[in-house]
Design an enzyme around this catalytic site. Structure first.
Site, PDB file in Angstrom:
ATOM      1  CG  ASP A  24     -33.802 -20.107  13.037  1.00  0.00           C
ATOM      2  OD1 ASP A  24     -32.816 -19.612  12.455  1.00  0.00           O
ATOM      3  OD2 ASP A  24     -34.202 -21.265  12.835  1.00  0.00           O
TER       4      ASP A  24
HETATM    5  N1  LIG Z   1     -39.368 -25.291  20.188  1.00  0.00           N
HETATM    6  C1  LIG Z   1     -40.328 -25.648  19.381  1.00  0.00           C
HETATM    7  O1  LIG Z   1     -41.404 -26.003  19.835  1.00  0.00           O
HETATM    8  C2  LIG Z   1     -40.142 -25.600  17.899  1.00  0.00           C
HETATM    9  C3  LIG Z   1     -41.131 -26.140  17.101  1.00  0.00           C
HETATM   10  C4  LIG Z   1     -41.003 -26.080  15.723  1.00  0.00           C
HETATM   11  C5  LIG Z   1     -39.894 -25.493  15.158  1.00  0.00           C
HETATM   12  N2  LIG Z   1     -38.938 -24.957  15.947  1.00  0.00           N
HETATM   13  C6  LIG Z   1     -37.827 -24.261  15.298  1.00  0.00           C
HETATM   14  O2  LIG Z   1     -36.636 -24.478  15.979  1.00  0.00           O
HETATM   15  C7  LIG Z   1     -35.851 -23.282  15.946  1.00  0.00           C
HETATM   16  C8  LIG Z   1     -35.553 -22.916  17.369  1.00  0.00           C
HETATM   17  O3  LIG Z   1     -34.738 -21.770  17.419  1.00  0.00           O
HETATM   18  P1  LIG Z   1     -33.450 -21.728  18.277  1.00  0.00           P
HETATM   19  O4  LIG Z   1     -32.960 -20.323  18.224  1.00  0.00           O
HETATM   20  O5  LIG Z   1     -33.688 -22.321  19.615  1.00  0.00           O
HETATM   21  O6  LIG Z   1     -32.490 -22.731  17.531  1.00  0.00           O
HETATM   22  P2  LIG Z   1     -31.880 -22.644  16.032  1.00  0.00           P
HETATM   23  O7  LIG Z   1     -32.361 -21.439  15.334  1.00  0.00           O
HETATM   24  O8  LIG Z   1     -32.156 -23.959  15.417  1.00  0.00           O
HETATM   25  O9  LIG Z   1     -30.365 -22.412  16.291  1.00  0.00           O
HETATM   26  C9  LIG Z   1     -29.648 -23.226  17.146  1.00  0.00           C
HETATM   27  C10 LIG Z   1     -28.231 -22.773  17.100  1.00  0.00           C
HETATM   28  O10 LIG Z   1     -27.526 -23.447  18.126  1.00  0.00           O
HETATM   29  C11 LIG Z   1     -26.190 -23.602  17.700  1.00  0.00           C
HETATM   30  N3  LIG Z   1     -25.615 -24.797  18.327  1.00  0.00           N
HETATM   31  C12 LIG Z   1     -25.820 -26.086  18.007  1.00  0.00           C
HETATM   32  N4  LIG Z   1     -25.104 -26.880  18.808  1.00  0.00           N
HETATM   33  C13 LIG Z   1     -24.413 -26.077  19.639  1.00  0.00           C
HETATM   34  C14 LIG Z   1     -23.469 -26.315  20.691  1.00  0.00           C
HETATM   35  N5  LIG Z   1     -23.103 -27.549  21.056  1.00  0.00           N
HETATM   36  N6  LIG Z   1     -22.960 -25.236  21.341  1.00  0.00           N
HETATM   37  C15 LIG Z   1     -23.321 -23.979  20.974  1.00  0.00           C
HETATM   38  N7  LIG Z   1     -24.188 -23.711  19.992  1.00  0.00           N
HETATM   39  C16 LIG Z   1     -24.732 -24.768  19.342  1.00  0.00           C
HETATM   40  C17 LIG Z   1     -26.210 -23.730  16.193  1.00  0.00           C
HETATM   41  O11 LIG Z   1     -25.153 -22.951  15.662  1.00  0.00           O
HETATM   42  P3  LIG Z   1     -23.693 -23.589  15.463  1.00  0.00           P
HETATM   43  O12 LIG Z   1     -23.885 -24.806  14.650  1.00  0.00           O
HETATM   44  O13 LIG Z   1     -22.921 -22.489  14.814  1.00  0.00           O
HETATM   45  O14 LIG Z   1     -23.201 -23.888  16.852  1.00  0.00           O
HETATM   46  C18 LIG Z   1     -27.553 -23.108  15.795  1.00  0.00           C
HETATM   47  O15 LIG Z   1     -27.419 -21.931  15.018  1.00  0.00           O
HETATM   48  C19 LIG Z   1     -36.660 -22.227  15.241  1.00  0.00           C
HETATM   49  O16 LIG Z   1     -36.325 -22.145  13.899  1.00  0.00           O
HETATM   50  C20 LIG Z   1     -38.055 -22.776  15.380  1.00  0.00           C
HETATM   51  O17 LIG Z   1     -38.919 -22.337  14.353  1.00  0.00           O
HETATM   52  C21 LIG Z   1     -39.022 -25.023  17.301  1.00  0.00           C
END
Ligand SMILES: NC(=O)c1ccc[n+]([C@@H]2O[C@H](COP(=O)([O-])OP(=O)(O)OC[C@H]3O[C@@H](n4cnc5c(N)ncnc54)[C@H](OP(=O)(O)O)[C@@H]3O)[C@@H](O)[C@H]2O)c1
Ligand SMILES: NC(=O)c1ccc[n+]([C@@H]2O[C@H](COP(=O)([O-])OP(=O)(O)OC[C@H]3O[C@@H](n4cnc5c(N)ncnc54)[C@H](OP(=O)(O)O)[C@@H]3O)[C@@H](O)[C@H]2O)c1
Lengths: 442, 95, 95, 442
Positions: free
Chosen positions: A369
């Protein structure tokens, strides 16, 4: 005399927060905060150590031991859960103390209401935090939003009704209702919003402690509570603004549950570890974008190895860290710091976004994301307006993830099918290790 | 409103303000330890437990509840500070 | 040491700290109005004059001295804020 | 009830300081501070307006009127003097109030010592400020340092001796001694260090007010006093570090009195207003460095005219402002703001120093020490180590001043005889006006 030690304690807490502003002084800051806490505790005993029985000291000792053990065993990837648990404990403690105070019949009315407030908030924090932890661990799914919304409304109404009609014996009811309220509120909120929930509950646990301070008339509780309250609120707002959502939208729940058409117009270009190694070896500048997937795969050591390999070939490596990458603020920074990556190499969104166009290869590791260009282009997208890392501006992009499945927000990412993007479908750790191995062959 | 209560209010406002100012300046890199550290500080309710315990030793129920609170708060404090220290140690190494 | 005195000390420390934090952030461009403005605030001694005046009205010497203090403080306050306003008006125009 | 208004008053003062951090909100900040002051005053009267006689209100009214008149008449170039005078008044007020409190026989010992402290500091501030103003106006010269140092020592000893031996009737002596001490201390310090002195005395007047707050038991006095104390100290330290001197060195006095060999190795290249106009019309980027001479010549309107002329010819104009240019911090900024120059065009030393090498023409208007390259190169120079504006890095430099005489630090400036430097010997205002006129002919 000892009672006045809390003055020094307050000063220490404030200085600790001040020193927390730089990585090089933050360790000292933590020690100052510990000092402040120890002084506050001594000041509370006020030399009357004999007024306390063995059980009391035993409980403290055992609990402290437990705290040490847990905190030393936990893996850095589990920090969100750990913070959630400790938070629940803090809230529970305030709730328990407030309950006991309420049974003290000499309370004046103003203190009584403060105690009720402290108890409600504390207990709510307790149950809410535990649910948040369960959700983080993926052990719960979001319930039907409307039903639970109505339920929470009824519960809230019940608490208020009890408060108005029957003050004397209603404390136990209030506790139960607060517990239920915490559960039902948090259960509605999507799993990946849990960090926001935890930061918010952290703020509440500070406020509960502050309220407890008003009851037992201890200024240091008030000060420390206020500091924690402020900290939680700031982190909450920061996460919300990094996702371009309001705190109300987050706490209302239901995000990520709407189904969206997620089909891709064409197939992505898939690649192999060997090809990536070759591609990287021709680059002059590489930016690595870590995401939640890196944490899931525990791939941070592999990232470090790759970084060393690249640096040994005089290829510049920087890390671009989105404020909400991963599952808590600063999550990626901690994981990278764990494997000794210099924090001077970690850049924030504002600092690095202008550099992507001059970057040869961007390596996206389990992030989704936070690099989704729809946030810039598609007004209908749920993440529209969220500031993202503009990796699509770079000359070449390589994405390592296991499949084409979406990230938390549940939407497709057109970055994956762009012309200059190559996908390595693999677990982040394995993928990276393979790339490093291939380098030895290049 | 007594003078002491007014002073307490003032101190509360000032502490919140100081917290807000200082925490706004903490960089993203340190947000995880900030969360765990401020979390540890919220275990300060332990103080309240210490203050009221001597008044309830005769009532076994209340005593138990205070002890639960004390136990929770202690775990929160000790565990929170200790894990924060662990994290910050990692950042220190880099200097 | 009474509780109220301890609270007063704490408030003093917190106020100094807040002052230090906030003023460090004020840019060089505004240092002249900052000087004249904080100068105006130091005329706050007027409050002390108001508080003690009713106790000294019978002693003509003390009364006169308080009045001198009140006069000085008032000039300091009114003149200081007014000139600061004049300066800041110039900076506002630019928006 | 009214008595508790001081809570809001404290909050208003703090918010005012916070809003003071941006030019666009600073005007509002001043109004908040005024609001805080009004509330504090109302809170002090506590609705007992009838306890005060006509004389009291008359004094307040007349003094307020005087304040308004003076502050509206004063020219912006005279701000240092005005601040000095108001500062003296503030100190004098604290001194007077403390004196009256001391005559109150019911004081406990701790309050008694605080009152003595407040009185000493207040009176010291009063006399010191007035001397500082006289020095700023150039009405006094530095006396023989050693003699006066001994004298101040004796005075200080006298105060202490009186304090120890004869507490009861010594207040008048202490006042006289404090007065003398203020005079003798400040008289030693060179005229151009007066801004540091005034900022320092400003801090002291805040501390005196704070002490007065402890005596009359008013928390708002304490808070406001602490804020002013902090402000004064910060400005003092800032000026000192911008001159690479310690506060001790400044307050010890004697700077700028040592005679140094100030002969120039060769003659400067002198130029005319017409030549400067031609030179400027060929430039693409111009940086203007204003200094004390601009204030003396009241040349700010002429600067504005020249800026307009240049901008109308699409020549970029920036202002480089050294932290201690002129005679008080921010002095140049205020003068330029007075003639509507945008504060976004004013740059600090850190922001502009790297840009000089890419600048076509630097125009130095009545500045001297702040552009003296000896601060970088000559270890024996009294200003060695002081951060300066590196105008000598620019392609061409034009300096407008009346003669080759040195600036405040009393040392020659090799910039004036450098090959790429041209001197226009003229009063800043006349010189600039002539340049603008010449433009019409170009
Ligand atoms: N950090 C914070 O404080 C916080 C707070 C609130 C909300 N969030 C939300 O969390 C999200 C964070 O974004 P992000 O880009 O870090 O994560 P993300 O958008 O949730 O994407 C994580 C990606 O990692 C991949 N993944 C999962 N396990 C894996 C593995 N073992 N090896 C390789 N890839 C793997 C998944 O794809 P596959 O399944 O295809 O592997 C997934 O598409 C955002 O939507 C944000 O709004 C974060
Ligand atoms: N701003 C502060 O807060 C502060 C505080 C403490 C100390 N100081 C000291 O003040 C000095 C400030 O440096 P600065 O460069 O602004 O001033 P400066 O070094 O004192 O030089 C001012 C120059 O202006 C020239 N001048 C005077 N009247 C003039 C007129 N009517 N027209 C044209 N030129 C005129 C003088 O030369 P001619 O006589 O040849 O014309 C003089 O060389 C530094 O030494 C600094 O350390 C400043």
């Amino acid at each position: 005399m000892t009672e006045s030690l809390y003055l020094i304690s307050a000063v220490l807490f404030i200085l600790a927060l001040k020193l927390f502003s730089r990585p090089s002084t933050a360790f000292r800051a933590n020690n100052l905060a510990i000092g402040g806490m120890v002084l506050a505790i001594i000041s509370a005993f006020n030399l009357k150590f004999a007024d306390y029985d063995g059980v009391f000291y035993l409980v403290i000792l055992v609990s402290a031991g437990l705290g040490v053990v847990v905190s030393n065993r936990v893996q850095m990837t589990q920090m969100p859960e750990l913070v959630g648990i400790f938070n629940g404990l803090g809230g529970g403690a305030s709730g328990a103390i407030a309950y006991v105070e309420l049974s003290n019949s000499t309370l004046v009315l103003s203190d009584f209401s403060v105690a009720i407030f402290s108890m409600t908030v504390g207990v709510f924090t307790f149950s809410g935090s535990l649910i948040a932890v369960a959700k983080l661990r993926g052990k719960l799914n979001s319930f039907n939003a409307t039903v639970i919304n109505i339920l929470s409304g009824v519960l809230l109404g019940g608490v208020i009704a009890l408060l108005i009609t029957k003050i004397d014996y209603s404390t136990e009811y209030i506790i139960i209702l607060s517990l239920l309220l915490g559960i039902s509120r948090v259960v509605l909120i999507g799993g990946a919003d849990m960090p926001v929930v935890i930061a918010f509950l952290n703020s509440l646990s500070g406020i509960a402690a502050m309220a407890a301070g008003f009851i037992v008339n201890s200024i240091i509780l008030i000060i420390a509570g206020a500091l924690v309250g402020a900290s939680g609120i700031i982190l909450t707002l920061l996460m919300c603004s990094a996702m371009n959502r309001t705190i109300y939208q987050v706490l209302k729940g239901g995000f990520g549950t709407t189904k969206i058409n997620n089909e891709y117009a064409k197939d992505p270009i898939s690649t192999s570890a060997e090809d990536i190694a070759i591609q990287l070896s021709y680059a002059e500048s590489v930016v690595i974008v870590p995401g939640y997937g890196m944490a899931v795969a525990q791939a941070q050591s592999a990232v470090k190895e790759l970084t060393n390999t690249l640096k040994s070939k005089n290829i510049g490596v920087k890390f671009a860290i989105h404020p909400v990458a991963g599952r808590m603020p600063g999550h990626m920074n901690v994981l990278l710091a764990e494997v000794d990556i210099d924090y001077e190499d970690m850049f924030t969104l504002e600092d690095i976004n202008s550099e992507f166009s001059a970057t040869d290869v961007v390596l996206v590791i389990g992030a989704n994301d936070v690099v989704n260009p729809l946030a810039r282009t598609d007004e209908d997208s749920p993440i529209y307006g969220m500031p993202i890392l503009d990796v699509d501006m770079a000359k070449q992009v390589v994405v390592i993830k296991r499949s084409m499945s979406p990230g938390y927000a549940g939407i497709a990412n057109p970055l994956f099918i762009e012309e200059n993007t190559k996908m390595l479908f693999a677990d982040a750790k394995e993928g990276l290790e393979n790339i490093v191995k291939s380098f030895e062959l290049v | 409103m007594t003078e002491i209560f007014l002073y307490t209010l003032l101190i509360t406002a000032m502490a919140s303000f100081i917290g807000y100012e200082l925490i706004s300046k903490i960089p993203q890199t340190l947000h995880t330890p900030l969360m765990s550290g401020s979390n540890a500080i919220s275990g300060i309710t332990l103080i309240a437990g210490i203050l009221i315990y001597p008044n309830v030793v005769d009532d076994i129920l209340l005593k138990t509840i205070v002890l639960i609170g004390v136990s929770f708060a202690t775990m929160n404090i000790v565990g929170g500070f200790s894990v924060t220290g662990r994290i910050l140690e990692m950042f220190k190494k880099n200097d």
